[in-house]
Design an enzyme around this catalytic site. Sequence first.
Site, PDB file in Angstrom:
ATOM      1  CG  ASP A 322       1.624   2.487   3.381  1.00  0.00           C
ATOM      2  OD1 ASP A 322       1.967   2.979   2.286  1.00  0.00           O
ATOM      3  OD2 ASP A 322       0.454   2.158   3.645  1.00  0.00           O
ATOM      4  NE  ARG A 324      -0.382   2.569   0.577  1.00  0.00           N
ATOM      5  CZ  ARG A 324      -1.393   1.793   0.920  1.00  0.00           C
ATOM      6  NH1 ARG A 324      -2.337   1.523   0.037  1.00  0.00           N
ATOM      7  NH2 ARG A 324      -1.480   1.277   2.127  1.00  0.00           N
TER       8      ARG A 324
END
Length: 390
Positions: A322, A324
């Site tokens: 991930d 983000r």
Amino acid sequence: MPDPARKQGSTHKKDKTLYMKNTPNCLEPMPHEQVARVVGDLRMGLPCLLQNGQDRVVVVATERVEQPRFDALSARFGKPEIVITEQRALAIMTPAAATGLATSPVRICPPENASFAWFKELADTQFDRPNRPVGPLHLLRHGEDLMHRLAIALVKKAELIPAVIIFPVNADDSVTDLSCAPLNTAMALGSLSEMPQLLPVAAAGLPLEAHDTSKLHVFRDPDGRAEHYAIEIGTPDRSQPVLSRLHSACFTGDVLGSLKCDCGPQLHAALARMGEEGAGVLLYLNQEGRGIGLANKMRVYDLQSQGFDTVEANHRLGFQDDERDFRIGANILKSLGFDAVRLLTNNPAKADTFKANGIVITEQLPLRMANNVHNEHYLATKALKSGHLL
């Protein structure tokens, strides 16, 4: 009551003015602006110049560079090296060859007869041969890797495949003919790791199906490239924990109704619940594909069609599980005057980031959607490998 977003905008402008006053030439770009320029150049396929002390390198994004420019750089600076991430290296190398890899980046010296295509094939999954590892590869382990780490971070920010070709610059070599100023490595790494100070741009009432008294707030990244949104449902009481959802943009799910994920149903369910309660804030962050961009997300989907799960596909491309930055959501909430939330999420990482950045979570509420034959494996992977509470 003063608008908290307007107050933060004023603070941002004061900070920028102070920087300009303390800079010998007020026309010089700020650190994040210098980084943004380099990211833009890399995205176009242009070379950039990185500097760490007396050391300098010329960097191009492997995905975007074309052969004429590669040949010209090779003729000018000599033999380059290619840099990939640890995730990509572990996915394409044999376990024995990957022994000793601990952290990114992974620096590789090409063979003497390496063609331009060799660099492209090492970096891009479309050239991967099924069940056949790449190699043998000559790994470089000497010297500092700060400029190499920065180069990978820059192409990730450009939402390109995380692989770069690096040409060393000799100490006595003049590079004044390059149309780019050297980017200071320490300054750039510091700028990339800083908490994003978003600039509120505009806000207006927007009646929605979920609630006809709603307001859309638009925020912009300091580099001016990405915008993020806060949808304020009803009239939330800022003295009380607000029902909130941190939602990452998903063009395929939110707009097209893709059945490969649960994003679209989660978005609409969150808005509907806020409408039923009469108040809420939905944070919509433009971090498509867990922060890797839509093009890379489509590469992930292609790898999934070959049998890889979501995490394996991300790694094969060279990304982390991930990519983000959930701090952006905490930043927006605080700028709007909220410091406590009832968080609609199945993802513990969102809650942890909010807590670490000054947002109190009084309640974590699940947001579980029915699965289907197209997304059941994806949801199972999110639970097993990413810790989602499904």
